[in-house]
Write an enzyme that holds these catalytic residues in place. Structure first.
Site, PDB file in Angstrom:
ATOM      1  N   ASP A 186       0.888  -1.442   0.023  1.00 18.34           N
ATOM      2  CA  ASP A 186      -0.033   0.108  -0.070  1.00 18.34           C
ATOM      3  C   ASP A 186       0.917   1.210  -0.030  1.00 18.34           C
ATOM      4  O   ASP A 186       0.226   2.271   0.118  1.00 18.34           O
ATOM      5  CB  ASP A 186      -0.887  -0.016   1.309  1.00 18.34           C
ATOM      6  CG  ASP A 186      -0.201  -0.019   2.691  1.00 18.34           C
ATOM      7  OD1 ASP A 186       0.905  -0.116   2.655  1.00 18.34           O
ATOM      8  OD2 ASP A 186      -0.985  -0.504   3.612  1.00 18.34           O
ATOM      9  N   ASP A 205       3.463  -3.352   9.454  1.00 19.45           N
ATOM     10  CA  ASP A 205       1.910  -2.780   9.029  1.00 19.45           C
ATOM     11  C   ASP A 205       1.207  -3.833   9.299  1.00 19.45           C
ATOM     12  O   ASP A 205       1.208  -5.059   8.970  1.00 19.45           O
ATOM     13  CB  ASP A 205       2.367  -2.628   7.488  1.00 19.45           C
ATOM     14  CG  ASP A 205       1.225  -1.851   6.944  1.00 19.45           C
ATOM     15  OD1 ASP A 205       0.286  -1.517   7.691  1.00 19.45           O
ATOM     16  OD2 ASP A 205       1.309  -1.525   5.627  1.00 19.45           O
ATOM     17  N   ASN A 207      -1.860  -3.565   8.342  1.00 17.38           N
ATOM     18  CA  ASN A 207      -2.723  -3.941   7.237  1.00 17.38           C
ATOM     19  C   ASN A 207      -2.213  -3.360   5.809  1.00 17.38           C
ATOM     20  O   ASN A 207      -2.158  -2.200   5.584  1.00 17.38           O
ATOM     21  CB  ASN A 207      -4.060  -3.078   7.294  1.00 17.38           C
ATOM     22  CG  ASN A 207      -5.111  -3.368   6.239  1.00 17.38           C
ATOM     23  OD1 ASN A 207      -4.668  -4.001   5.171  1.00 17.38           O
ATOM     24  ND2 ASN A 207      -6.562  -2.940   6.474  1.00 17.38           N
ATOM     25  N   ASN A 229      -3.818   2.104  13.781  1.00 18.54           N
ATOM     26  CA  ASN A 229      -2.363   2.454  14.197  1.00 18.54           C
ATOM     27  C   ASN A 229      -1.639   1.588  14.562  1.00 18.54           C
ATOM     28  O   ASN A 229      -0.142   1.491  15.000  1.00 18.54           O
ATOM     29  CB  ASN A 229      -2.465   3.665  15.093  1.00 18.54           C
ATOM     30  CG  ASN A 229      -3.238   3.310  16.410  1.00 18.54           C
ATOM     31  OD1 ASN A 229      -3.770   2.053  16.396  1.00 18.54           O
ATOM     32  ND2 ASN A 229      -3.584   4.129  17.282  1.00 18.54           N
ATOM     33  N   ASN A 231      -1.297  -0.641  16.907  1.00 22.81           N
ATOM     34  CA  ASN A 231      -0.861  -0.891  18.189  1.00 22.81           C
ATOM     35  C   ASN A 231      -1.594  -2.050  19.124  1.00 22.81           C
ATOM     36  O   ASN A 231      -1.298  -2.036  20.248  1.00 22.81           O
ATOM     37  CB  ASN A 231      -0.925   0.545  19.196  1.00 22.81           C
ATOM     38  CG  ASN A 231      -2.196   0.943  19.264  1.00 22.81           C
ATOM     39  OD1 ASN A 231      -3.161   0.126  18.818  1.00 22.81           O
ATOM     40  ND2 ASN A 231      -2.478   1.851  20.053  1.00 22.81           N
ATOM     41  N   GLU A 245      -9.570   2.021  22.301  1.00 20.82           N
ATOM     42  CA  GLU A 245      -8.597   2.844  21.966  1.00 20.82           C
ATOM     43  C   GLU A 245      -8.714   4.326  22.819  1.00 20.82           C
ATOM     44  O   GLU A 245      -7.644   4.885  23.360  1.00 20.82           O
ATOM     45  CB  GLU A 245      -8.578   3.040  20.627  1.00 20.82           C
ATOM     46  CG  GLU A 245      -7.340   4.132  20.153  1.00 20.82           C
ATOM     47  CD  GLU A 245      -6.094   3.426  19.849  1.00 20.82           C
ATOM     48  OE1 GLU A 245      -4.925   4.140  20.275  1.00 20.82           O
ATOM     49  OE2 GLU A 245      -5.783   2.528  19.215  1.00 20.82           O
ATOM     50  N   SER A 263      25.559   3.973  10.562  1.00 21.71           N
ATOM     51  CA  SER A 263      25.665   2.444  10.913  1.00 21.71           C
ATOM     52  C   SER A 263      25.785   2.183  12.497  1.00 21.71           C
ATOM     53  O   SER A 263      25.328   0.919  12.665  1.00 21.71           O
ATOM     54  CB  SER A 263      27.112   1.968  10.224  1.00 21.71           C
ATOM     55  OG  SER A 263      28.162   2.819  10.714  1.00 21.71           O
TER      56      SER A 263
HETATM   57 CA   LIG Z   1       2.391  -0.968   3.946  1.00 21.17          CA
HETATM   58 CA   LIG Z   2      -0.853  -0.127   5.743  1.00 22.03          CA
HETATM   59 CA   LIG Z   3      -5.223   0.994  17.646  1.00 24.49          CA
END
Ligand SMILES: [Ca+2]
Ligand SMILES: [Ca+2]
Ligand SMILES: [Ca+2]
Length: 575
Positions: A186, A205, A207, A229, A231, A245, A263
């Site tokens: 995405d 990620d 989603n 988000n 979490n 939330e 580094s």
């Molecule tokens: Ca992504």
């Molecule tokens: Ca995403």
């Molecule tokens: Ca959340």
């Protein structure tokens, strides 16, 4: 295969080096100014040394030891296949040379992986042969005179010209160039894939088909229907109809941690097991493919953004894990925006890989930690290449202006100073380098001078026997730290407050000694330069305590709902 010697570069030890270590420029356009053969020579000497030492350790023939080395390598990334191709190509010559008592330096010069240019010094890792160098080399050349391997051109080095490696090479190169995840459906700069700039570098990620769902954003509609988000907190409490939330995170002032680093910040690490014959086994190379696809960095266990349980043997945790412990709503909100070779002078080439929406996302704590490359380089004369205080001032101001227009209001920026790198020479120069431990013939002083001769040192000026040069470098580092300090005390920005913190390596070392440790145990053994994972965690601990004491607002409050979050959401979907 038009240039088969390139294969050699893909064997693990060879790959360590062309990918650019800490002091190499972050750009892809300046290799012309460096010694093009330096890395090839270094890699050849390392591999031939390992082959020689494996034979010694197992009391076997050179041939058996080459096969042993290949058998240890994983199939992944074609490492094993490539290794067998290499021994097919160069094995017969290496066998002949090593069995006439030639050492790795002689072998690599004979096979033309190392070269002494006219008017240039002869670069060697081991003590020179008893007979004159020229005589030995001539003798060696006679031995492999008719070898077919010598006919192949060693010019225009490109490790990726092999058909079966082209794809993976391209992936790695692209990840390095853009510093954003290779796999990101995405395009929100967050990934479900660990390496190639994936979730080892920034929160996973949750989603990957919705670019409005990613770590660090303010929850969309209190995450009633899905976790926007990442979490791990979403849905509605059936008992009272209040979204979790809202109930657990509203007013808890969530925040993320973002490192702008080099580094050291990304935790550059070459496992000593990869070059130590006496410790080498099938297990030694299991993590090599992961390391290679992370540019030899280990951000997942780094001091700033590490999230994996540390195997360092100390109890200290990363800054990210502490922020998460303080407020579970911060889960997965980390970004390690670091690059090998990064400095104040080239940060603008990858700062855009940072992901923070000033309106949609939570505020963040940004640690600016360019701790070495402004004074470190591998040039024969390193001083003219160092950043001046004036240049530093203008580039840091440019970075801060960029941050001010890209960070959510209420963020915090900490400028981290430079260390005094004289501890490197002081603590290492008379200790044995990993390749020198078996026969007690190579110290770090030898290793450093080999790197300097090849002009591939990550920091010629501190990793040097020249005390005047080392002190001059520390002096410049101090001036640059003072410049950062001045900026932090004199400049104001609308979207963040600004702090300066010293790089307290001296203090960390003292603390380590109080625990019964030795200073050299805090330095990466293979490169003899980077702080290792223990040092990184101790530094993180020190920074955390300093911030907690002087600027507690930066860290935010403890979230009283942490136990409830654990109760309802467990490990919040992991990392
Ligand atoms: Ca992504
Ligand atoms: Ca995403
Ligand atoms: Ca959340």
């Amino acid at each position: 295969m038009k240039s088969p010697w390139n294969i050699l570069l893909v064997t693990p030890l060879f790959l360590l080096l062309p990918l650019r270590t800490s002091a190499s420029p972050a750009s892809d356009d300046s290799p012309s100014t460096r010694n093009p053969n330096g890395h090839t020579c270094l890699a050849c000497v390392a591999v031939v040394s390992v082959i020689e030492q494996l034979a010694q350790v197992h009391n076997s023939t050179v041939e058996t030891s080459m096969e042993r080395l290949c058998s240890y390598l994983p199939e992944k990334l074609f490492l094993k296949t490539t290794c067998y191709l290499v021994i097919e190509m160069f094995g017969p010559d290496i066998i002949k040379l090593l069995s006439t008592d030639m050492n790795a330096d002689v072998v690599c010069h004979t096979l033309k992986f190392c070269k002494q240019d006219p008017g240039q010094p002869l670069c060697h890792l081991y003590p020179l042969p008893k007979e004159a160098w020229k005589f030995t080399l001539e003798k060696a050349r006679q031995i492999v005179k008719k070898s077919p391997a010598l006919k192949y051109s060693r010019s225009s080095a490109d490790i990726c010209s092999l058909p079966f490696l082209a794809k993976i090479c391209q992936k790695i190169k692209l990840a390095i160039k853009n510093s954003v995840p290779f796999k990101d459906v995405d395009s929100d700069k967050y990934s479900v894939f660990p390496t190639l700039r994936g979730y080892h570098w920034r929160g996973r990620d949750c989603n990957d088909s919705n670019k409005m769902a990613y770590p660090g954003r303010r929850p969309d509609n209190w995450d009633v229907h899905e976790d926007s988000n990442c979490n791990g907190i979403w849905g509605v409490d059936p008992k009272d109809g209040i979204p979790y939330e809202k109930k657990f995170c509203e007013g808890s002032q969530p925040r993320g941690i973002i490192l702008l680093g080099d580094s050291a910040g990304a935790h550059f690490h070459i496992s000593p097991e990869w070059i130590t014959a006496s410790q080498m086994s099938l297990k030694s190379f299991v993590n090599l493919p992961t390391a290679l696809t992370n540019e030899l960095n280990w951000p997942q266990i780094s001091g700033a953004t590490g999230f994996l349980d540390s195997i360092s043997g100390i109890k200290e945790k990363s800054i990210y894990l502490r922020l998460r412990k303080r407020n579970h709503c911060n889960h997965r909100d980390y970004q390690n925006i670091s690059r090998n070779g990064a400095s104040s002078q080239n940060l603008d080439r990858f700062i855009e890989s940072l992901s923070r929406d000033p309106l949609l996302d939570h505020p963040a704590i940004i640690i600016y930690a360019m701790i070495g490359n402004d004074v470190c380089n591998g040039k024969a004369d390193p001083v003219p290449e160092m950043t001046t205080p004036k240049k530093l001032y203008s580039s840091v101001m440019k970075t801060l202006k960029y941050l001010n227009s890209h960070l959510p209001n209420g963020s915090h920026v900490i400028l981290y100073g430079l260390p005094n790198g004289t501890f490197l020479w002081d603590n290492l120069h008379n200790r044995y380098y990993p390749l020198g431990q078996l026969n007690k013939d190579v110290t770090y002083a030898h290793f450093y001078s080999f790197l300097n001769c090849l002009q591939v040192s990550p920091c010629h000026s501190w990793m040097s026997s020249n005390k005047t040069l080392r002190n001059l470098t520390s002096e410049r580092a101090k001036q640059l730290s003072n410049t950062l300090k001045n900026i932090a005390t004199s400049q104001k920005f609308t979207n963040f407050d600004l702090f300066y913190a010293d790089f307290d390596f001296q203090e960390v070392t003292e603390e380590w000694q109080k625990r019964g440790g030795e200073p050299w145990q805090l330095i990466e053994p293979v490169d003899g330069f980077h702080p290792n994972k223990v040092a990184l965690l101790l530094l993180a601990d020190r920074l955390w305590k300093k911030v907690e004491l002087h600027w507690p607002q930066v860290l935010g409050k403890e979230n009283p709902f942490n136990p409830q979050i654990e109760q309802v959401f467990g490990d919040q979907g992991g990392h």
